[in-house]
Motif scaffolding. Structure first.
Motif, PDB file in Angstrom:
ATOM      1  N   THR A   1       0.798  -1.228   0.000  1.00 54.23           N
ATOM      2  CA  THR A   1       0.000   0.000   0.000  1.00 54.23           C
ATOM      3  C   THR A   1       0.828   1.274   0.000  1.00 54.23           C
ATOM      4  O   THR A   1       0.287   2.351  -0.205  1.00 54.23           O
ATOM      5  N   SER A   2       2.111   1.182   0.186  1.00 51.90           N
ATOM      6  CA  SER A   2       2.977   2.361   0.255  1.00 51.90           C
ATOM      7  C   SER A   2       3.623   2.640  -1.100  1.00 51.90           C
ATOM      8  O   SER A   2       4.401   1.822  -1.597  1.00 51.90           O
ATOM      9  N   ALA A   3       3.313   3.795  -1.696  1.00 50.60           N
ATOM     10  CA  ALA A   3       3.914   4.156  -2.986  1.00 50.60           C
ATOM     11  C   ALA A   3       5.437   4.230  -2.884  1.00 50.60           C
ATOM     12  O   ALA A   3       6.142   3.958  -3.855  1.00 50.60           O
ATOM     13  N   GLU A   4       5.938   4.555  -1.707  1.00 53.13           N
ATOM     14  CA  GLU A   4       7.393   4.587  -1.498  1.00 53.13           C
ATOM     15  C   GLU A   4       7.990   3.199  -1.713  1.00 53.13           C
ATOM     16  O   GLU A   4       9.093   3.061  -2.236  1.00 53.13           O
ATOM     17  N   TRP A   5       7.267   2.152  -1.332  1.00 55.46           N
ATOM     18  CA  TRP A   5       7.754   0.789  -1.475  1.00 55.46           C
ATOM     19  C   TRP A   5       7.302   0.131  -2.765  1.00 55.46           C
ATOM     20  O   TRP A   5       8.077  -0.549  -3.426  1.00 55.46           O
ATOM     21  N   ASN A   6       6.016   0.276  -3.131  1.00 52.24           N
ATOM     22  CA  ASN A   6       5.503  -0.512  -4.251  1.00 52.24           C
ATOM     23  C   ASN A   6       6.088  -0.088  -5.597  1.00 52.24           C
ATOM     24  O   ASN A   6       5.984  -0.829  -6.571  1.00 52.24           O
ATOM     25  N   GLY A   7       6.728   1.052  -5.669  1.00 54.00           N
ATOM     26  CA  GLY A   7       7.421   1.455  -6.882  1.00 54.00           C
ATOM     27  C   GLY A   7       8.829   0.901  -6.997  1.00 54.00           C
ATOM     28  O   GLY A   7       9.525   1.152  -7.978  1.00 54.00           O
ATOM     29  N   ARG A   8       9.239   0.098  -6.014  1.00 49.93           N
ATOM     30  CA  ARG A   8      10.599  -0.441  -5.996  1.00 49.93           C
ATOM     31  C   ARG A   8      10.703  -1.863  -6.531  1.00 49.93           C
ATOM     32  O   ARG A   8      11.790  -2.408  -6.647  1.00 49.93           O
ATOM     33  N   TYR A   9       9.584  -2.487  -6.851  1.00 48.71           N
ATOM     34  CA  TYR A   9       9.608  -3.866  -7.347  1.00 48.71           C
ATOM     35  C   TYR A   9       8.569  -4.028  -8.448  1.00 48.71           C
ATOM     36  O   TYR A   9       7.751  -3.146  -8.693  1.00 48.71           O
ATOM     37  N   GLY A  10       8.630  -5.149  -9.137  1.00 55.26           N
ATOM     38  CA  GLY A  10       7.664  -5.423 -10.197  1.00 55.26           C
ATOM     39  C   GLY A  10       7.841  -4.474 -11.364  1.00 55.26           C
ATOM     40  O   GLY A  10       8.947  -4.270 -11.854  1.00 55.26           O
TER      41      GLY A  10
ATOM     42  N   ALA B   1       6.116  -7.785 -21.665  1.00 51.02           N
ATOM     43  CA  ALA B   1       5.014  -7.358 -20.808  1.00 51.02           C
ATOM     44  C   ALA B   1       5.190  -7.797 -19.359  1.00 51.02           C
ATOM     45  O   ALA B   1       4.275  -7.687 -18.563  1.00 51.02           O
ATOM     46  N   GLY B   2       6.364  -8.271 -19.010  1.00 49.62           N
ATOM     47  CA  GLY B   2       6.599  -8.728 -17.641  1.00 49.62           C
ATOM     48  C   GLY B   2       6.036 -10.122 -17.420  1.00 49.62           C
ATOM     49  O   GLY B   2       5.368 -10.678 -18.280  1.00 49.62           O
ATOM     50  N   GLY B   3       6.292 -10.653 -16.268  1.00 50.11           N
ATOM     51  CA  GLY B   3       5.911 -12.024 -15.967  1.00 50.11           C
ATOM     52  C   GLY B   3       4.690 -12.177 -15.105  1.00 50.11           C
ATOM     53  O   GLY B   3       4.506 -13.210 -14.463  1.00 50.11           O
ATOM     54  N   GLY B   4       3.848 -11.161 -15.043  1.00 49.41           N
ATOM     55  CA  GLY B   4       2.612 -11.276 -14.289  1.00 49.41           C
ATOM     56  C   GLY B   4       2.847 -11.340 -12.786  1.00 49.41           C
ATOM     57  O   GLY B   4       3.868 -10.900 -12.262  1.00 49.41           O
ATOM     58  N   TRP B   5       1.859 -11.904 -12.091  1.00 43.96           N
ATOM     59  CA  TRP B   5       1.920 -11.923 -10.622  1.00 43.96           C
ATOM     60  C   TRP B   5       3.110 -12.722 -10.090  1.00 43.96           C
ATOM     61  O   TRP B   5       3.725 -12.314  -9.105  1.00 43.96           O
ATOM     62  N   ALA B   6       3.430 -13.846 -10.691  1.00 38.86           N
ATOM     63  CA  ALA B   6       4.563 -14.643 -10.188  1.00 38.86           C
ATOM     64  C   ALA B   6       5.837 -13.818 -10.205  1.00 38.86           C
ATOM     65  O   ALA B   6       6.621 -13.834  -9.251  1.00 38.86           O
ATOM     66  N   TRP B   7       6.039 -13.069 -11.255  1.00 45.09           N
ATOM     67  CA  TRP B   7       7.234 -12.224 -11.398  1.00 45.09           C
ATOM     68  C   TRP B   7       7.214 -11.074 -10.395  1.00 45.09           C
ATOM     69  O   TRP B   7       8.224 -10.797  -9.736  1.00 45.09           O
ATOM     70  N   VAL B   8       6.072 -10.400 -10.268  1.00 44.08           N
ATOM     71  CA  VAL B   8       5.954  -9.274  -9.330  1.00 44.08           C
ATOM     72  C   VAL B   8       6.217  -9.745  -7.909  1.00 44.08           C
ATOM     73  O   VAL B   8       6.984  -9.121  -7.161  1.00 44.08           O
ATOM     74  N   LEU B   9       5.589 -10.848  -7.512  1.00 39.53           N
ATOM     75  CA  LEU B   9       5.741 -11.325  -6.130  1.00 39.53           C
ATOM     76  C   LEU B   9       7.134 -11.876  -5.869  1.00 39.53           C
ATOM     77  O   LEU B   9       7.669 -11.717  -4.765  1.00 39.53           O
ATOM     78  N   SER B  10       7.746 -12.489  -6.854  1.00 41.43           N
ATOM     79  CA  SER B  10       9.124 -12.942  -6.703  1.00 41.43           C
ATOM     80  C   SER B  10      10.061 -11.753  -6.514  1.00 41.43           C
ATOM     81  O   SER B  10      10.996 -11.791  -5.697  1.00 41.43           O
ATOM     82  N   ASP B  11       9.800 -10.683  -7.264  1.00 35.66           N
ATOM     83  CA  ASP B  11      10.615  -9.469  -7.139  1.00 35.66           C
ATOM     84  C   ASP B  11      10.431  -8.834  -5.761  1.00 35.66           C
ATOM     85  O   ASP B  11      11.402  -8.391  -5.135  1.00 35.66           O
ATOM     86  N   LEU B  12       9.195  -8.811  -5.260  1.00 33.36           N
ATOM     87  CA  LEU B  12       8.940  -8.294  -3.916  1.00 33.36           C
ATOM     88  C   LEU B  12       9.695  -9.134  -2.878  1.00 33.36           C
ATOM     89  O   LEU B  12      10.335  -8.588  -1.973  1.00 33.36           O
ATOM     90  N   LYS B  13       9.660 -10.439  -3.019  1.00 38.04           N
ATOM     91  CA  LYS B  13      10.376 -11.328  -2.091  1.00 38.04           C
ATOM     92  C   LYS B  13      11.875 -11.025  -2.114  1.00 38.04           C
ATOM     93  O   LYS B  13      12.515 -10.936  -1.060  1.00 38.04           O
ATOM     94  N   SER B  14      12.439 -10.854  -3.302  1.00 38.85           N
ATOM     95  CA  SER B  14      13.866 -10.523  -3.404  1.00 38.85           C
ATOM     96  C   SER B  14      14.171  -9.202  -2.709  1.00 38.85           C
ATOM     97  O   SER B  14      15.164  -9.087  -1.992  1.00 38.85           O
ATOM     98  N   LEU B  15      13.328  -8.209  -2.922  1.00 33.46           N
ATOM     99  CA  LEU B  15      13.528  -6.908  -2.285  1.00 33.46           C
ATOM    100  C   LEU B  15      13.495  -7.026  -0.768  1.00 33.46           C
ATOM    101  O   LEU B  15      14.363  -6.478  -0.068  1.00 33.46           O
ATOM    102  N   LEU B  16      12.540  -7.757  -0.236  1.00 35.04           N
ATOM    103  CA  LEU B  16      12.418  -7.900   1.218  1.00 35.04           C
ATOM    104  C   LEU B  16      13.572  -8.698   1.820  1.00 35.04           C
ATOM    105  O   LEU B  16      14.043  -8.393   2.915  1.00 35.04           O
TER     106      LEU B  16
END
Length: 140
Positions: A3-12, A117-132
């Motif tokens: 929910t934080s634009a500061e964070w959600n713009g850093r992945y996916g 076009a990116g890898g969809g949800w699997a790609w976005v969530l994998s990227d979030l996991k890597s960031l965290l």
């Protein structure tokens, strides 16, 4: 993180998503600069907050505005749920209801990754996991 634009713009897809965190609040997902340069609209996703129970649950509508076919499918329902396990590890479950949106379903499944076009949800969530876990997303 979601929910934080500061964070959600850093992945996916690296476009920030702004949310008014109350039922009826607006959701606006901005395209990143590369997407805009390629002709994408400034607002690539829009929607509305349906339910919010911080930090456990967020339900929103979701409409992809990137192309006329996905936009014409209308709004889908997207749910994020966080649960803390007994071991102190928090799990995130994302449920995107796409039964009435076949074009968006194909996109979010990652079917068009080879076309840029990116890898969809699997790609976005994998990227979030890597960031965290590491402090760095895929493109860092």
């Amino acid at each position: 993180m979601v929910t934080s634009a500061e964070w959600n713009g850093r992945y996916g897809y690296r476009g920030t998503t702004e949310m008014e965190l109350h039922p009826g609040g607006a959701v606006r997902g901005r395209s990143n600069p590369d997407m805009i340069a390629a002709g994408a609209p400034e607002i690539g996703v829009d929607g509305e907050v349906v339910e919010v129970d911080p930090p456990h649950r967020l339900v929103q509508t979701f409409r992809m505005l990137m192309d006329p076919n996905t936009a014409a499918e209308g709004f889908t329902r997207l749910t994020y749920e966080l649960k803390e396990g007994k071991d102190g590890v928090t799990s995130l479950t994302v449920t995107h209801e796409l039964a009435d949106a076949p074009n968006l379903g194909r996109l979010m499944s990652g079917e068009f990754e080879d076309m840029g076009a990116g890898g969809g949800w699997a790609w976005v969530l994998s990227d979030l996991k890597s960031l965290l876990e590491t402090g760095s997303a895929f493109g860092d």
